[in-house]
Design a protein around this motif. Sequence first.
Motif: not given
Length: 411
Positions: A221-227, A342-350
């Motif tokens: 997940i971290r790799n995908i969000y970083t890219y 989902r909300a917490r991880v999606n929040a970091l993504f945003h």
Amino acid sequence: MKKRGLWTKNFSLITISTILSAIGGEAMNLPISLLVFEETKSTFMAALIMICGMLPDIILPIFLAPIIDKGTKKKWIVGLDVLMAVVYLIMGIYTLKHKFIFALYAIFTLLIGTISVFYRLAYDSWYPDLIPAGHEQKGYAVSGGIYPTVTIIMAPLSTYLYERMNLGYIFILVAFIGLASVILESMITETKHEAEGTLTWDMYKQDFLEGFSFLKKEKGIRNIYTYMSITNGASHGIGVVTQAFYQTQAWLTVTMLGFLKSSETMGRIIGGFVQYNKEIPVKKRYDFTKLVYSIYDLLDSFLLFMPYPAMLINRFLCGVLGSQSATIRSAAVQSYLPPEMRARVNALFHVIFAIGGILFQLLAGLLGLFIPYRLVALFLGLVTFLSMILFIWLPKEVNRKVYEATREVIK
């Protein structure tokens, strides 16, 4: 038993509601920008309005996500849509009776941006539960095509309305569109999860830290969000120098730039249509995504070195590919994430997304002062291509696990 089809009552209602919300948003975005520039004659002031809408995305999502995860998503969505409609209604009534005040529009944009952070977190967390299991790719293909389609229709329509009626009436119209969306959302049947309940301060702190802990242990997940942060930011940066390139070249015009953007939007619509009718097998998602990212980044890199007709084809292909990769990523990632996270991880993504966009736009602007625009675009595109190799290609095992994630089919 045979799995359910995609178009259940819940999915149909959320789709129509999303269309209405998109129409309302697009009906206001361009007219507000046009009004601010018309009244102030300043591109800087118009830019400030845009920044006011983006500021809440930088900090708020991380702190709000634990609250969203604990509450029922339906209540959040319905309540926020009601609040949004009330704000639009008040703004419409005020605008009909008073002259333009820049500070008021800045506060309004900041308030709408703040409400939108709550709304987007709740929506992104709830939407996967409204897609029947086994239809994730089709579901996200539908949602991914809504905003591009609405944009193509509403961009000229909102301009037409702006030229022919007081902006206050447009505010009021959008308020009633929001209330129609509320009625549809209230008819959706919500499935509750164990994570819902009363949120105490200690629970908030624990949930807040759990989001970071989850990303720390989930390397895929971290790799995908970083890219995604890098490629999204670089695309915004390339957009900055592309606009400057079109405004400084005698053989190009701003109108041609408009057609360039329309070409990409049309590509996204067609890409979503293809995804809806032709699903990528789960086992092939990762390999397909790698290929798409590679082509997309290279097309971005060499955009400004092409003749205009080739640029149109370039953007169209990027629209098709971008839509397809986004659909697959959303279906995979949201299936992989536990519903209560989902909300917490999606929040970091945003937040990462917003930071990447701002940094790369600043970088592109600075480089554009000293380096030819074509070379800036080439540099940003190649940086993205390198990051794709580092974060997507090389750690293939952990990434493949995410891309091949599915939910159990409800029987």
